[in-house]
Design a protein around this motif. Structure first.
Motif, PDB file in Angstrom:
ATOM      1  N   SER A  67       0.682  -1.102   0.071  1.00 21.37           N
ATOM      2  CA  SER A  67      -0.103   0.097  -0.045  1.00 21.37           C
ATOM      3  C   SER A  67       1.068   1.260  -0.248  1.00 21.37           C
ATOM      4  O   SER A  67       1.826   1.207   0.658  1.00 21.37           O
ATOM      5  N   SER A  68       0.373   2.394  -0.678  1.00 19.92           N
ATOM      6  CA  SER A  68       0.852   3.702  -0.512  1.00 19.92           C
ATOM      7  C   SER A  68       0.309   4.436   0.438  1.00 19.92           C
ATOM      8  O   SER A  68       0.739   5.498   0.538  1.00 19.92           O
ATOM      9  N   TYR A  69      -0.746   4.223   0.852  1.00 18.92           N
ATOM     10  CA  TYR A  69      -1.512   4.921   1.980  1.00 18.92           C
ATOM     11  C   TYR A  69      -2.359   3.963   2.808  1.00 18.92           C
ATOM     12  O   TYR A  69      -2.833   2.978   2.596  1.00 18.92           O
ATOM     13  N   CYS A  70      -2.095   4.324   4.179  1.00 20.52           N
ATOM     14  CA  CYS A  70      -2.662   3.409   5.153  1.00 20.52           C
ATOM     15  C   CYS A  70      -3.730   4.443   6.131  1.00 20.52           C
ATOM     16  O   CYS A  70      -3.738   5.379   6.315  1.00 20.52           O
ATOM     17  N   VAL A  71      -4.896   3.604   6.367  1.00 19.00           N
ATOM     18  CA  VAL A  71      -5.751   4.205   7.075  1.00 19.00           C
ATOM     19  C   VAL A  71      -5.921   3.470   8.569  1.00 19.00           C
ATOM     20  O   VAL A  71      -6.320   2.434   8.596  1.00 19.00           O
ATOM     21  N   LEU A  72      -5.654   4.330   9.665  1.00 19.63           N
ATOM     22  CA  LEU A  72      -5.542   3.621  10.992  1.00 19.63           C
ATOM     23  C   LEU A  72      -6.890   4.029  11.930  1.00 19.63           C
ATOM     24  O   LEU A  72      -7.265   5.081  12.023  1.00 19.63           O
ATOM     25  N   SER A  91       7.260   1.995   9.744  1.00 23.72           N
ATOM     26  CA  SER A  91       8.626   1.068   9.098  1.00 23.72           C
ATOM     27  C   SER A  91       8.459   0.936   7.649  1.00 23.72           C
ATOM     28  O   SER A  91       9.206   0.956   6.820  1.00 23.72           O
ATOM     29  N   ALA A  92       7.190   0.944   7.033  1.00 18.79           N
ATOM     30  CA  ALA A  92       6.829   0.903   5.737  1.00 18.79           C
ATOM     31  C   ALA A  92       6.880   2.208   5.012  1.00 18.79           C
ATOM     32  O   ALA A  92       6.923   2.108   3.720  1.00 18.79           O
ATOM     33  N   GLY A  93       6.992   3.176   5.795  1.00 17.00           N
ATOM     34  CA  GLY A  93       6.996   4.673   5.103  1.00 17.00           C
ATOM     35  C   GLY A  93       5.907   5.060   4.464  1.00 17.00           C
ATOM     36  O   GLY A  93       5.727   5.993   3.115  1.00 17.00           O
ATOM     37  N   CYS A  94       4.717   4.722   5.010  1.00 17.49           N
ATOM     38  CA  CYS A  94       3.450   4.751   4.271  1.00 17.49           C
ATOM     39  C   CYS A  94       2.820   6.124   4.664  1.00 17.49           C
ATOM     40  O   CYS A  94       2.602   6.434   5.887  1.00 17.49           O
ATOM     41  N   LYS A  95       1.966   6.870   3.960  1.00 16.56           N
ATOM     42  CA  LYS A  95       1.421   8.033   4.074  1.00 16.56           C
ATOM     43  C   LYS A  95       0.099   7.392   4.641  1.00 16.56           C
ATOM     44  O   LYS A  95      -0.301   6.268   4.511  1.00 16.56           O
ATOM     45  N   GLY A  96      -0.864   8.226   5.244  1.00 17.79           N
ATOM     46  CA  GLY A  96      -2.092   8.012   5.683  1.00 17.79           C
ATOM     47  C   GLY A  96      -2.757   8.938   6.430  1.00 17.79           C
ATOM     48  O   GLY A  96      -2.683  10.172   6.454  1.00 17.79           O
ATOM     49  N   GLU A  97      -3.769   8.274   7.013  1.00 11.87           N
ATOM     50  CA  GLU A  97      -4.681   9.246   7.992  1.00 11.87           C
ATOM     51  C   GLU A  97      -5.190   8.110   9.190  1.00 11.87           C
ATOM     52  O   GLU A  97      -4.894   7.158   9.147  1.00 11.87           O
ATOM     53  N   ILE A  98      -5.794   9.105  10.343  1.00  8.47           N
ATOM     54  CA  ILE A  98      -6.169   8.269  11.345  1.00  8.47           C
ATOM     55  C   ILE A  98      -7.737   8.797  11.489  1.00  8.47           C
ATOM     56  O   ILE A  98      -8.202   9.771  11.614  1.00  8.47           O
ATOM     57  N   ILE A  99      -8.578   7.545  11.518  1.00 11.03           N
ATOM     58  CA  ILE A  99      -9.854   7.600  12.032  1.00 11.03           C
ATOM     59  C   ILE A  99     -10.148   7.583  13.463  1.00 11.03           C
ATOM     60  O   ILE A  99      -9.771   6.276  13.966  1.00 11.03           O
ATOM     61  N   THR A 100     -10.696   8.420  14.152  1.00  6.88           N
ATOM     62  CA  THR A 100     -11.026   8.230  15.676  1.00  6.88           C
ATOM     63  C   THR A 100     -11.920   9.304  16.004  1.00  6.88           C
ATOM     64  O   THR A 100     -12.106  10.404  15.425  1.00  6.88           O
ATOM     65  N   GLU A 101     -12.438   8.987  17.233  1.00  8.21           N
ATOM     66  CA  GLU A 101     -13.432  10.002  18.055  1.00  8.21           C
ATOM     67  C   GLU A 101     -12.545  10.668  19.058  1.00  8.21           C
ATOM     68  O   GLU A 101     -13.155  11.517  19.861  1.00  8.21           O
ATOM     69  N   SER A 105      -5.522  16.318  20.466  1.00 15.06           N
ATOM     70  CA  SER A 105      -4.509  16.645  21.029  1.00 15.06           C
ATOM     71  C   SER A 105      -3.989  15.439  21.777  1.00 15.06           C
ATOM     72  O   SER A 105      -2.753  15.149  21.909  1.00 15.06           O
ATOM     73  N   ASP A 106      -4.966  14.600  22.167  1.00 14.38           N
ATOM     74  CA  ASP A 106      -4.575  13.092  22.609  1.00 14.38           C
ATOM     75  C   ASP A 106      -3.936  12.327  21.660  1.00 14.38           C
ATOM     76  O   ASP A 106      -3.056  11.545  21.870  1.00 14.38           O
ATOM     77  N   VAL A 107      -4.324  12.266  20.491  1.00 17.17           N
ATOM     78  CA  VAL A 107      -3.877  11.702  19.244  1.00 17.17           C
ATOM     79  C   VAL A 107      -2.399  11.713  18.938  1.00 17.17           C
ATOM     80  O   VAL A 107      -1.612  11.094  18.930  1.00 17.17           O
ATOM     81  N   PRO A 120      -3.375  13.539   9.025  1.00 18.97           N
ATOM     82  CA  PRO A 120      -4.819  14.212   9.081  1.00 18.97           C
ATOM     83  C   PRO A 120      -5.613  13.294  10.016  1.00 18.97           C
ATOM     84  O   PRO A 120      -5.403  11.923  10.208  1.00 18.97           O
ATOM     85  N   ILE A 121      -6.562  13.947  11.019  1.00 12.95           N
ATOM     86  CA  ILE A 121      -7.311  13.033  11.953  1.00 12.95           C
ATOM     87  C   ILE A 121      -8.797  13.418  11.387  1.00 12.95           C
ATOM     88  O   ILE A 121      -9.208  14.408  11.357  1.00 12.95           O
ATOM     89  N   HIS A 122      -9.683  12.340  11.129  1.00 14.13           N
ATOM     90  CA  HIS A 122     -11.018  12.471  10.788  1.00 14.13           C
ATOM     91  C   HIS A 122     -11.684  11.477  11.675  1.00 14.13           C
ATOM     92  O   HIS A 122     -11.155  10.466  11.828  1.00 14.13           O
ATOM     93  N   GLN A 123     -13.272  11.723  11.555  1.00 14.37           N
ATOM     94  CA  GLN A 123     -13.886  10.621  11.841  1.00 14.37           C
ATOM     95  C   GLN A 123     -14.434   9.544  10.954  1.00 14.37           C
ATOM     96  O   GLN A 123     -14.861   8.420  11.093  1.00 14.37           O
TER      97      GLN A 123
END
Length: 298
Positions: A67-72, A91-101, A105-107, A120-123
């Motif tokens: 993958s070139s992009y990871c969504v966590l 370790s993979a050097g992957c770009k991406g975004e974080i999905i969370t509520e 600041s905690d993330v 970037p952080i999104h819901q």
């Protein structure tokens, strides 16, 4: 000509990973590695969900290396698994975004010092379109015989391939010719990078492709040993020895001789010399990250 990009959706919560993937594409292959698609004109997005994580770290590492992009997906109460996935993405050097509520600041605090601190952080996942880099290889996940067609492989393209092109199967070093190409059950004359493919092959038997891992173009350098720079995480406790290296969707056993930040690598199979290899220690103690770091060849 179809082109696309490949995304991994990662979470220790299998249900949340599935729902996140469904917002990016439609489930098409419901196996241990689930594959979702979204098609728009000549663009096809493939979304990978490794369903055996956290039980099997190698499946997740192989998916991320494709993958070139990871969504966590990050739960409100994270565990050590989210830390391990963050190390894998790093370790993979992957770009991406974080999905969370979780509060942003905690993330940021949780991933301080890692590239994910700047993600970037999104819901819900953002819509985007990309294209995979041309690496001169085709990843293979299955090889089988279709009556009236012959030997067929499925996988992902990381290079432009045309009907009648000749490539080399690794690790067999067997030259094969592309007899025909299918994408989403449609015949194609050619395919670009980042596409889930089906290739019918000429001049090869099923048993010759049974253990094939990759197809590579002639100009791609393959090696069984190399030297490089190793980057280990501070909490990683590994010494010289045998570990898994992962790149291009393939994990191979490797003997590492570590001397400070330098490492000499001996692979169990000849492989393309990738820009980086993820180092996985499957024997790490329970609760400790199995992702040790990465190697960049010199």
């Amino acid at each position: 000509m179809y082109y696309g990009n490949i995304i991994s959706v990662l979470s220790s919560d299998k249900e949340k990973a599935g729902k996140t993937a469904e917002s990016l594409g439609k489930l098409h292959e419901n196996e241990k590695l689930r594959i979702y698609y979204r098609k728009k004109g000549d663009y096809i997005r493939s979304i990978l969900v490794p369903t055996e994580y956290p039980e099997k770290i190698l499946q997740a590492a192989e998916a991320v290396s494709l993958s070139s992009y990871c969504v966590l997906y990050l739960p409100i109460v994270p565990s050590w698994t989210e830390g391990e996935l963050a190390l894998l993405i790093t370790s993979a050097g992957c770009k991406g975004e974080i999905i969370t509520e979780m509060p942003e600041s905690d993330v940021r605090k949780l991933f301080k010092g890692l590239p994910l601190e700047e993600f970037p952080i999104h819901q819900t996942p953002e819509e985007f379109e990309g294209k995979e880099e041309d690496k001169g290889v085709v990843y293979i996940d299955k090889a089988f015989v279709v009556k009236g067609v012959g030997v067929v492989i499925t996988g992902f393209s990381y290079t432009q391939v045309k009907v009648h092109d000749k490539l080399k199967a690794i690790p067999q070093n067997k030259e094969v010719e592309i007899k025909s190409i299918q994408v989403l059950d449609e015949d194609q004359e050619a395919v670009d990078t980042g596409i889930r493919i089906g290739f019918a092959l000429r001049n090869v038997r099923e048993d010759e492709m049974k253990d094939a891992l990759l197809l590579v173009k002639n100009e791609v350098k393959t090696v069984k040993s190399f030297s490089g720079e190793i980057f280990l995480f501070p909490w990683t406790k590994i010494e010289s020895g045998n570990y898994h290296l992962v790149a291009n969707g393939v994990s191979v056993m490797a003997n590492l001789k570590i001397n400070g930040s330098n490492v000499d690598v001996e692979l169990s199979n000849e492989m393309p010399l990738s820009k980086r290899f993820i180092v996985v220690n499957v024997n790490a103690k329970q609760g400790k990250p199995r992702i040790a770091g990465y190697v960049i060849p010199k």
